[in-house]
Design an enzyme around this catalytic site. Structure first.
Site, PDB file in Angstrom:
ATOM      1  N   ARG A  16       0.841  -1.213   0.000  1.00  0.00           N
ATOM      2  CA  ARG A  16       0.000   0.000   0.000  1.00  0.00           C
ATOM      3  C   ARG A  16       0.868   1.253   0.000  1.00  0.00           C
ATOM      4  O   ARG A  16       0.546   2.256  -0.623  1.00  0.00           O
ATOM      5  CB  ARG A  16      -0.967   0.007   1.194  1.00  0.00           C
ATOM      6  CG  ARG A  16      -0.278  -0.012   2.530  1.00  0.00           C
ATOM      7  CD  ARG A  16      -1.279  -0.006   3.685  1.00  0.00           C
ATOM      8  NE  ARG A  16      -0.630  -0.358   4.930  1.00  0.00           N
ATOM      9  CZ  ARG A  16      -0.750   0.310   6.064  1.00  0.00           C
ATOM     10  NH1 ARG A  16      -1.526   1.370   6.150  1.00  0.00           N
ATOM     11  NH2 ARG A  16      -0.119  -0.074   7.146  1.00  0.00           N
ATOM     12  N   SER A  43      -4.122   5.666   5.695  1.00  0.00           N
ATOM     13  CA  SER A  43      -3.947   4.213   5.635  1.00  0.00           C
ATOM     14  C   SER A  43      -3.663   3.730   4.216  1.00  0.00           C
ATOM     15  O   SER A  43      -2.968   2.745   4.021  1.00  0.00           O
ATOM     16  CB  SER A  43      -5.198   3.506   6.167  1.00  0.00           C
ATOM     17  OG  SER A  43      -5.523   3.983   7.447  1.00  0.00           O
ATOM     18  N   GLU A  64     -18.030   5.415  -0.271  1.00  0.00           N
ATOM     19  CA  GLU A  64     -17.219   4.786  -1.308  1.00  0.00           C
ATOM     20  C   GLU A  64     -17.950   4.665  -2.640  1.00  0.00           C
ATOM     21  O   GLU A  64     -17.336   4.814  -3.710  1.00  0.00           O
ATOM     22  CB  GLU A  64     -16.756   3.408  -0.830  1.00  0.00           C
ATOM     23  CG  GLU A  64     -15.837   3.443   0.406  1.00  0.00           C
ATOM     24  CD  GLU A  64     -16.580   3.610   1.740  1.00  0.00           C
ATOM     25  OE1 GLU A  64     -17.830   3.602   1.745  1.00  0.00           O
ATOM     26  OE2 GLU A  64     -15.911   3.745   2.782  1.00  0.00           O
ATOM     27  N   PHE A  89     -13.972  -1.962   1.204  1.00  0.00           N
ATOM     28  CA  PHE A  89     -14.975  -0.908   1.049  1.00  0.00           C
ATOM     29  C   PHE A  89     -15.069  -0.407  -0.389  1.00  0.00           C
ATOM     30  O   PHE A  89     -16.153  -0.215  -0.917  1.00  0.00           O
ATOM     31  CB  PHE A  89     -14.703   0.243   2.024  1.00  0.00           C
ATOM     32  CG  PHE A  89     -14.596  -0.231   3.441  1.00  0.00           C
ATOM     33  CD1 PHE A  89     -15.523  -1.142   3.943  1.00  0.00           C
ATOM     34  CD2 PHE A  89     -13.572   0.183   4.270  1.00  0.00           C
ATOM     35  CE1 PHE A  89     -15.430  -1.621   5.246  1.00  0.00           C
ATOM     36  CE2 PHE A  89     -13.469  -0.292   5.571  1.00  0.00           C
ATOM     37  CZ  PHE A  89     -14.393  -1.192   6.061  1.00  0.00           C
ATOM     38  N   HIS A 115      -5.185  -3.047   2.351  1.00  0.00           N
ATOM     39  CA  HIS A 115      -5.657  -3.917   3.438  1.00  0.00           C
ATOM     40  C   HIS A 115      -6.385  -5.147   2.904  1.00  0.00           C
ATOM     41  O   HIS A 115      -7.418  -5.560   3.427  1.00  0.00           O
ATOM     42  CB  HIS A 115      -6.521  -3.138   4.426  1.00  0.00           C
ATOM     43  CG  HIS A 115      -5.779  -2.044   5.130  1.00  0.00           C
ATOM     44  ND1 HIS A 115      -5.310  -0.925   4.467  1.00  0.00           N
ATOM     45  CD2 HIS A 115      -5.401  -1.899   6.421  1.00  0.00           C
ATOM     46  CE1 HIS A 115      -4.684  -0.146   5.325  1.00  0.00           C
ATOM     47  NE2 HIS A 115      -4.712  -0.709   6.509  1.00  0.00           N
ATOM     48  N   GLN A 127     -13.197  -5.711   7.997  1.00  0.00           N
ATOM     49  CA  GLN A 127     -12.235  -4.893   7.244  1.00  0.00           C
ATOM     50  C   GLN A 127     -11.353  -5.731   6.318  1.00  0.00           C
ATOM     51  O   GLN A 127     -10.499  -5.192   5.641  1.00  0.00           O
ATOM     52  CB  GLN A 127     -11.316  -4.098   8.180  1.00  0.00           C
ATOM     53  CG  GLN A 127     -11.946  -3.620   9.477  1.00  0.00           C
ATOM     54  CD  GLN A 127     -12.876  -2.449   9.308  1.00  0.00           C
ATOM     55  OE1 GLN A 127     -12.476  -1.391   8.847  1.00  0.00           O
ATOM     56  NE2 GLN A 127     -14.138  -2.610   9.675  1.00  0.00           N
TER      57      GLN A 127
HETATM   58  C1  LIG Z   1     -17.612   1.624   4.934  1.00  0.00           C
HETATM   59  C2  LIG Z   1     -16.424   1.958   5.723  1.00  0.00           C
HETATM   60  N1  LIG Z   1     -15.528   2.822   5.236  1.00  0.00           N
HETATM   61  C3  LIG Z   1     -14.427   3.120   5.958  1.00  0.00           C
HETATM   62  C4  LIG Z   1     -14.213   2.546   7.177  1.00  0.00           C
HETATM   63  C5  LIG Z   1     -12.943   2.837   7.962  1.00  0.00           C
HETATM   64  N2  LIG Z   1     -13.227   3.655   9.138  1.00  0.00           N
HETATM   65  C6  LIG Z   1     -13.332   3.122  10.369  1.00  0.00           C
HETATM   66  S1  LIG Z   1     -13.729   4.256  11.538  1.00  0.00           S
HETATM   67  C7  LIG Z   1     -13.750   5.502  10.384  1.00  0.00           C
HETATM   68  C8  LIG Z   1     -14.076   6.908  10.798  1.00  0.00           C
HETATM   69  C9  LIG Z   1     -15.381   6.966  11.514  1.00  0.00           C
HETATM   70  O1  LIG Z   1     -15.639   8.242  11.986  1.00  0.00           O
HETATM   71  P1  LIG Z   1     -16.966   8.511  12.796  1.00  0.00           P
HETATM   72  O2  LIG Z   1     -18.103   7.884  12.088  1.00  0.00           O
HETATM   73  O3  LIG Z   1     -17.068   9.962  13.047  1.00  0.00           O
HETATM   74  O4  LIG Z   1     -16.753   7.665  14.125  1.00  0.00           O
HETATM   75  P2  LIG Z   1     -16.245   8.136  15.568  1.00  0.00           P
HETATM   76  O5  LIG Z   1     -15.759   9.526  15.486  1.00  0.00           O
HETATM   77  O6  LIG Z   1     -17.410   8.017  16.451  1.00  0.00           O
HETATM   78  O7  LIG Z   1     -15.164   7.162  15.941  1.00  0.00           O
HETATM   79  C10 LIG Z   1     -13.448   5.011   9.119  1.00  0.00           C
HETATM   80  C11 LIG Z   1     -13.363   5.820   7.905  1.00  0.00           C
HETATM   81  C12 LIG Z   1     -15.186   1.651   7.651  1.00  0.00           C
HETATM   82  N3  LIG Z   1     -15.057   1.011   8.832  1.00  0.00           N
HETATM   83  N4  LIG Z   1     -16.291   1.377   6.919  1.00  0.00           N
END
Ligand SMILES: Cc1ncc(C[n+]2csc(CCOP(=O)(O)OP(=O)(O)O)c2C)c(N)n1
Ligand SMILES: [Mg+2]
Lengths: 321, 274
Positions: A16, A43, A64, A89, A115, A127
């Site tokens: 990556r 990432s 996405e 994703f 990933h 994931q």
């Molecule tokens: C569909 C999808 N895209 C990307 C991710 C990777 N990811 C995990 S947490 C996150 C950010 C989430 O932010 P938020 O919804 O504001 O959660 P919080 O601040 O409450 O942790 C991302 C992009 C994922 N889990 N699922």
């Protein structure tokens, strides 16, 4: 007879990260190269491109499907878009857009998933991308790449940028052993024979290439001569190298960090059936994994050199005398 | 026996314990998501100890209310609160993310059957809650469904497909809670893709919206009561929170979205949470 190998398999960058570096290089070469990311740029390493070319980077948020179709629009308008996220994703959420907005019209979009596989470890199956080869290869017109190390990733991402038409590339989270010297030439669709052998051929992709090289050493010590081929391109398949291996070694093992269903192995089996039928065994996943360290998961789910060597012994036992 | 309610004072004490458990779990695992776990503590405590009808001794009770952690990466807060409720062993929380643990990186019903859904791919929880709410409606069950989303998560189009469905079908046994902590993975929401005004967005999709301090137990308690008393409309609760709440160096710090504290940071965090 103990084999000495020229492969040191020193740990290099994760594929990556090599992807992120290759993107920056492409961006310098061609101002039409643009990048979309979905809240994972640190990432996926598209953050490198973002830093270098902020106005050609589009932050799409956690969305996405929209990102893929925006990429398609950019491609329709003459840009060379790379859209990236975790593979699970961009491929799963973006599949309909990859189908109807990209594959069907044949637009010039590059989708890159990071990933891939179970070697992401602790985050677990939500994931982990283990269906992507099946999905990507089902899309007519797509080239599907699965590089094993930083050298091949850099070269193939560059080739993807220069190719006109849809490409999907899968890359991994873990640091990957270096297989190739810096001057190695790569051509999309042309697999690379790493080690010659006459009893059995091991065809591998991604992380399993290094494991297959290690398996070959074990087998050599047992007096088994194994050919090892890196399938950095899963679609289109290198039919000649497959036919030749089937004819010359008469036994094939395919190894991949992906579901066996719809994976590289069944795709190769089709070519074997069409060209020179021979016995085959498959090293791959059969279901969803779980959370643990990458090392524990590769061990538990049978993704190590040991497992490749065992499959080779098994296929040899089935090989007609 | 159905979960007994706890007083707000008891929950205040419990909140500290849950925060300590979150830090210890993620510290022991060496990976995980502290920020969004810490921001959701009060919401989950209110749900599990004031609002929801559920029975830890009988997790599959047909008429139970259901909680879906749509932002599945915040699993530590869910596990720690469910341990407080008696669903699962507190002394095993530190096996989080380790091989074979029921405490998987993201909620996984294969390993922990009392969970309502496997999550981790953002955007799916409202739809899942709607399906469960429709089933309850069909069966004449009083069960209600609660889904908690991240504020970054609501960038997913599917959230708004679900929102439109719920508004149109007047699904009033569903509540969506948005953990509005203003930070997502790559940074501040405003720098990735702004989502405000979120109250207006949910309202325009036909939802009753309550804007509330997501760390104020009394306000949350009242908000969930108001949701339950709202007929003919789904309710969205916008919980205004602080990512990393309770640990000074994690508060409002994007770094601690998905970075585990070092052993030294664990020590400092636990001191602050005495
Ligand atoms: C569909 C999808 N895209 C990307 C991710 C990777 N990811 C995990 S947490 C996150 C950010 C989430 O932010 P938020 O919804 O504001 O959660 P919080 O601040 O409450 O942790 C991302 C992009 C994922 N889990 N699922
Ligand atoms: Mg957030």
């Amino acid at each position: 007879m103990a084999a000495t190998t020229k492969f040191e398999l020193k740990l290099g960058m994760a594929t990556r990260e090599a992807f992120g570096k290759a993107l920056v290089a492409l961006g310098k070469e061609n101002r039409d190269v643009v990048v979309c990311d979905a809240d994972l740029s640190k990432s996926t390493f598209t953050s490198l491109f973002h830093n270098e070319f902020p106005d050609r980077f589009f932050s799409c948020g956690i969305a996405e499907a929209n990102m893929v179709a925006i990429g398609a629009g950019l491609a329709y308008a003459g840009k060379i878009p790379f859209v990236a996220s975790f593979s699970s994703f961009v491929m799963n959420k973006g599949f309909e857009q990859l189908r109807c907005a990209v594959a069907y019209p044949g637009v010039n979009l590059k989708a890159v998933g990071t990933h891939s596989g179970i070697s992401i470890g602790e985050d677990g199956p939500s994931q982990m991308s283990i269906e992507e080869t099946a999905l990507a290869c089902s899309l007519p017109g797509f080239i599907v790449l699965s590089p094993a190390d930083e050298v091949s990733t850099m070269a193939l991402i560059r080739a993807a940028g220069h190719h006109v038409g849809p490409v999907f590339a899968r890359t991994g989270r873990m640091k990957a052993p270096i297989i190739y010297s810096a001057d190695q030439k790569f051509e999309m669709g042309k697999a690379i024979q790493l080690i010659d052998g006459s009893d059995v051929t091991i065809m591998a992709t991604g992380l399993l290439v290094a494991e297959s090289i290690r398996a070959q050493e074990t087998l050599a010590a047992e007096g088994i001569s194994a050919r090892v081929i890196d399938f950095h391109t899963i679609k289109p398949l290198d039919r000649d190298i497959i036919r030749k291996a089937a004819a010359e070694t008469g036994a094939i093992v395919v190894a991949e960090e992906h579901l066996v269903d719809g994976g590289l192995g069944v795709r190769i089996a089709q070519v074997v059936a069409e060209t020179h039928p021979c016995v085959m065994e498959f090293v791959g996943l059969t279901g969803y994994a779980e959370s643990a360290t990458p090392e524990q998961l590769l061990d538990k789910y049978g993704m190590l050199a040991r497992d490749v060597a065992a499959a080779a012994r098994k296929v040899l036992a089935r090989k007609p005398k | 026996m159905q979960q007994q309610q706890k007083s707000l004072d008891e929950l205040t004490v419990m909140a500290k314990r849950v925060r300590r458990a979150i830090i210890e779990m993620i510290g022991a695992a060496g990976s995980g998501h502290p920020g969004g776990s810490l921001s959701a503590v009060e919401v989950l405590l209110t749900l599990y100890f004031r609002t929801m009808r559920h029975d830890p001794a009988n997790p599959k009770w047909k008429d139970r209310d259901r909680f879906i952690l749509s932002k599945g990466h915040a699993s530590p807060v869910l596990y720690a609160v469910m341990a407080e409720a008696g669903y699962c062993p507190a002394d095993k929380l530190n096996t989080f993310r380790k091989l074979g643990s029921m405490y998987q990186g993201h909620p996984d019903v294969r390993f922990f059957p009392a969970l309502e859904a496997s999550t981790g791919s953002l955007g799916e929880g409202v739809s899942l809650a709607l399906g469960m709410a429709l089933a309850a409606r069909l069966d004449g069950s009083p069960a209600r469904s609660y889904a908690m989303l991240g504020d970054g998560e609501i960038q997913e189009g599917q959230v708004w497909e679900g929102a439109m469905f719920a508004g149109y079908h007047k699904i009033d046994n569903v509540v969506a809670i948005v953990d509005s902590n203003r930070i997502q993975l790559d940074g501040f929401v405003k720098d990735i893709m702004e989502i405000e005004p979120i109250v207006d967005k949910w309202r325009s999709f036909g939802w009753h919206v309550i804007d509330v301090d997501g760390h104020n137990l009394a306000a949350l308690d009242a908000a969930f009561q108001e949701a339950a008393a709202t007929n003919g409309k789904p309710t969205a609760i916008i919980a205004r929170t602080i990512k990393g709440k309770g640990v000074s160096f994690m508060e409002n710090n994007p770094k601690f979205h998905g970075t585990a504290p070092t052993p030294d940071e664990v020590k400092r965090a636990l001191q602050e949470l005495q």
